[in-house]
Design a protein around this motif. Structure first.
Motif, PDB file in Angstrom:
ATOM      1  N   SER A  64       0.820  -1.210   0.000  1.00  0.00           N
ATOM      2  CA  SER A  64       0.000   0.000   0.000  1.00  0.00           C
ATOM      3  C   SER A  64       0.858   1.265   0.000  1.00  0.00           C
ATOM      4  N   ARG A  65       2.023   1.197   0.650  1.00  0.00           N
ATOM      5  CA  ARG A  65       2.889   2.382   0.680  1.00  0.00           C
ATOM      6  C   ARG A  65       3.371   2.767  -0.708  1.00  0.00           C
ATOM      7  N   GLY A  66       3.391   1.794  -1.619  1.00  0.00           N
ATOM      8  CA  GLY A  66       3.835   2.093  -2.974  1.00  0.00           C
ATOM      9  C   GLY A  66       2.713   2.469  -3.905  1.00  0.00           C
ATOM     10  N   MET A  67       1.455   2.427  -3.421  1.00  0.00           N
ATOM     11  CA  MET A  67       0.319   2.749  -4.269  1.00  0.00           C
ATOM     12  C   MET A  67       0.238   4.257  -4.516  1.00  0.00           C
ATOM     13  N   SER A  68      -0.359   4.600  -5.644  1.00  0.00           N
ATOM     14  CA  SER A  68      -0.442   6.005  -6.025  1.00  0.00           C
ATOM     15  C   SER A  68      -1.220   6.827  -5.014  1.00  0.00           C
ATOM     16  N   GLU A  69      -2.290   6.260  -4.432  1.00  0.00           N
ATOM     17  CA  GLU A  69      -3.119   7.030  -3.505  1.00  0.00           C
ATOM     18  C   GLU A  69      -2.325   7.444  -2.270  1.00  0.00           C
ATOM     19  N   GLU A  70      -1.477   6.546  -1.774  1.00  0.00           N
ATOM     20  CA  GLU A  70      -0.700   6.847  -0.579  1.00  0.00           C
ATOM     21  C   GLU A  70       0.401   7.858  -0.866  1.00  0.00           C
ATOM     22  N   ARG A  71       1.009   7.751  -2.023  1.00  0.00           N
ATOM     23  CA  ARG A  71       2.175   8.576  -2.321  1.00  0.00           C
ATOM     24  C   ARG A  71       1.799   9.974  -2.775  1.00  0.00           C
ATOM     25  N   LEU A  80      -0.792   2.363 -13.488  1.00  0.00           N
ATOM     26  CA  LEU A  80      -1.420   1.089 -13.835  1.00  0.00           C
ATOM     27  C   LEU A  80      -1.151   0.145 -12.672  1.00  0.00           C
ATOM     28  N   VAL A  81      -2.207  -0.268 -11.986  1.00  0.00           N
ATOM     29  CA  VAL A  81      -2.059  -1.056 -10.764  1.00  0.00           C
ATOM     30  C   VAL A  81      -2.894  -2.320 -10.853  1.00  0.00           C
ATOM     31  N   CYS A  82      -2.301  -3.442 -10.502  1.00  0.00           N
ATOM     32  CA  CYS A  82      -3.013  -4.719 -10.419  1.00  0.00           C
ATOM     33  C   CYS A  82      -3.495  -4.895  -8.980  1.00  0.00           C
ATOM     34  N   ARG A  83      -4.785  -5.126  -8.795  1.00  0.00           N
ATOM     35  CA  ARG A  83      -5.359  -5.235  -7.453  1.00  0.00           C
ATOM     36  C   ARG A  83      -5.870  -6.635  -7.146  1.00  0.00           C
ATOM     37  N   LEU A  88       0.711  -6.870 -16.034  1.00  0.00           N
ATOM     38  CA  LEU A  88       0.796  -6.842 -14.584  1.00  0.00           C
ATOM     39  C   LEU A  88       0.071  -8.052 -14.009  1.00  0.00           C
ATOM     40  N   GLU A  89       0.708  -8.702 -13.069  1.00  0.00           N
ATOM     41  CA  GLU A  89       0.102  -9.859 -12.407  1.00  0.00           C
ATOM     42  C   GLU A  89       0.512  -9.841 -10.943  1.00  0.00           C
ATOM     43  N   GLY A  90      -0.434 -10.128 -10.068  1.00  0.00           N
ATOM     44  CA  GLY A  90      -0.150 -10.149  -8.643  1.00  0.00           C
ATOM     45  C   GLY A  90      -0.591  -8.873  -7.954  1.00  0.00           C
ATOM     46  N   ASN A  91      -1.275  -9.005  -6.849  1.00  0.00           N
ATOM     47  CA  ASN A  91      -1.800  -7.857  -6.112  1.00  0.00           C
ATOM     48  C   ASN A  91      -0.679  -6.878  -5.738  1.00  0.00           C
ATOM     49  N   GLY A  92      -0.815  -5.623  -6.170  1.00  0.00           N
ATOM     50  CA  GLY A  92       0.176  -4.602  -5.874  1.00  0.00           C
ATOM     51  C   GLY A  92       1.197  -4.380  -6.970  1.00  0.00           C
ATOM     52  N   SER A  93       1.264  -5.248  -7.973  1.00  0.00           N
ATOM     53  CA  SER A  93       2.178  -5.009  -9.096  1.00  0.00           C
ATOM     54  C   SER A  93       1.708  -3.771  -9.858  1.00  0.00           C
ATOM     55  N   HIS A  94       2.657  -2.953 -10.336  1.00  0.00           N
ATOM     56  CA  HIS A  94       2.232  -1.714 -10.964  1.00  0.00           C
ATOM     57  C   HIS A  94       3.275  -1.169 -11.933  1.00  0.00           C
ATOM     58  N   LEU A  95       2.831  -0.202 -12.723  1.00  0.00           N
ATOM     59  CA  LEU A  95       3.704   0.619 -13.558  1.00  0.00           C
ATOM     60  C   LEU A  95       3.235   2.056 -13.388  1.00  0.00           C
ATOM     61  N   TYR A  96       4.125   2.930 -12.897  1.00  0.00           N
ATOM     62  CA  TYR A  96       3.817   4.342 -12.700  1.00  0.00           C
ATOM     63  C   TYR A  96       4.410   5.142 -13.854  1.00  0.00           C
ATOM     64  N   LEU A  97       3.604   6.065 -14.377  1.00  0.00           N
ATOM     65  CA  LEU A  97       4.074   6.949 -15.432  1.00  0.00           C
ATOM     66  C   LEU A  97       4.417   8.330 -14.911  1.00  0.00           C
ATOM     67  N   ASP A  98       3.913   8.698 -13.754  1.00  0.00           N
ATOM     68  CA  ASP A  98       4.329   9.976 -13.150  1.00  0.00           C
ATOM     69  C   ASP A  98       4.239   9.810 -11.638  1.00  0.00           C
ATOM     70  N   TRP A  99       5.192   9.109 -11.118  1.00  0.00           N
ATOM     71  CA  TRP A  99       5.114   8.636  -9.737  1.00  0.00           C
ATOM     72  C   TRP A  99       5.906   9.509  -8.766  1.00  0.00           C
TER      73      TRP A  99
END
Length: 325
Positions: free
Chosen positions: A85-92, A153-156, A293-304
């Motif tokens: 969750s710390r790496g998710m866009s909403e938290e950051r 882009l986030v896999c949940r 993307l596969e697996g809960n929390g896997s992601h690709l950020y384009l402007d992170w």
């Protein structure tokens, strides 16, 4: 696969002939079909959602059989979820102000011209039109002389998800602006200027199965002449240069991918004898990104990056054909 958002921009100073528009639509249909086929093929080799639930249950059962308690499994899940969750866009980005829209450009691909601008720009491919597509999780806009793509882009869940974004553009070299070639040969060598960076990461939930974060970039280039209700490719035909930007498969893996540089399309060399009198040469260029993307929390950020929040920007400047090669 979620339906991508799309946008088409036409240069108001250039005409798109009907026969060329038809060819462009056909090329887009082929691209979309190829992407859909590749997504389906990738998905066919992965476990179904039901199979993943069974695998997760079996992993937990195996942990219990070697003495791991339910409380420990629950605490481990909570800890892994907190780390992800710390790496998710909403938290950051929860404390950041919304990114303002960039200025609207009429012809975003025409900037940054290279080469001499004498006479009628003899030998220069002129930008005619562009098409953009992007995943609904992303945003796309024009600004600062480039087309920008931003978001996360986030896999949940534990399943495989495919995402796509990019642009294609048509350029025209009119017959009356084609320079003579002493050797009878020509070479087209476009390039793209990009700014920004990507961040790829995999999730930590090993109970749900594999964690992937993969991204490929395509740089496509073809030259053709519309003839006899179809097209004739010049030189060796369509070229596709594929670059693997991310291929992460370990739990909790993370990688930053700088994109601020000049990227060269595969060049095309052809003979003067392939040209038709009074017919323009059309160039098709494409910058496309395919993401898995596969697996809960896997992601690709384009402007992170919260310090500047730069999106991924790209432009294909007009270019000059080379002679005597």
């Amino acid at each position: 696969m979620t339906q991508d958002k799309t946008e088409t921009v036409q240069n108001p100073d250039r005409e798109l002939p009907k026969e060329v528009a038809t060819i462009a639509e056909q090329l887009e249909a082929v691209r979309a079909a190829e992407v859909a086929g590749a997504d389906a093929f990738a998905l066919s080799g992965r476990p179904s959602e039901k199979e993943r639930r069974t695998l997760s249950s079996l992993r937990e059962q195996a942990a219990r059989e070697i003495g791991v308690s339910d409380d420990t499994i629950r605490e481990l899940r909570d800890l892994l979820q907190a780390v992800s969750s710390r790496g998710m866009s909403e938290e950051r980005t929860q404390e950041l102000q919304p990114l303002p829209d960039g200025p609207v450009l009429i012809s975003p691909d025409v900037s940054d011209r290279e080469g001499p601008a004498t006479g009628r720009n003899v030998g220069q491919f002129w930008w005619n039109s562009s098409r953009y597509w992007w995943d609904p999780q992303l945003r796309s806009y024009d600004g600062a002389d480039k087309r920008y793509f931003g978001g996360w882009l986030v896999c949940r869940d534990g399943n495989l998800h495919s995402h796509h974004f990019g642009l294609s553009a048509l350029y025209e070299l009119h017959a009356n602006r084609t320079p003579p070639s002493a050797t009878g040969k020509y070479r087209s060598a476009p390039f793209a200027d990009m700014v920004g960076k990507l961040e790829a990461a995999t999730g930590n939930d090993f109970f749900s199965g594999d964690n992937w974060s993969k991204c490929w970039m395509h740089l496509k280039h073809s030259l053709w002449v519309p003839v006899f209700g179809g097209l004739k490719y010049l030189g060796p035909g369509p070229q596709d240069q594929i670059t693997t930007l991310a291929n992460l498969s370990q739990d909790g893996e993370r990688r930053e991918i700088p994109m601020s540089r000049r990227w060269f399309f595969p060049s095309i060399t052809f003979n003067a004898s392939e040209l038709y009198p009074n017919l323009s040469v059309w160039a098709y260029t494409e910058i496309s990104f395919d993401v898995q993307l596969e697996g809960n929390g896997s992601h690709l950020y384009l402007d992170w990056d919260p310090t500047n929040r730069n999106s991924l920007g790209m432009v294909i400047p007009q270019w000059y054909i080379a002679t005597g090669v």
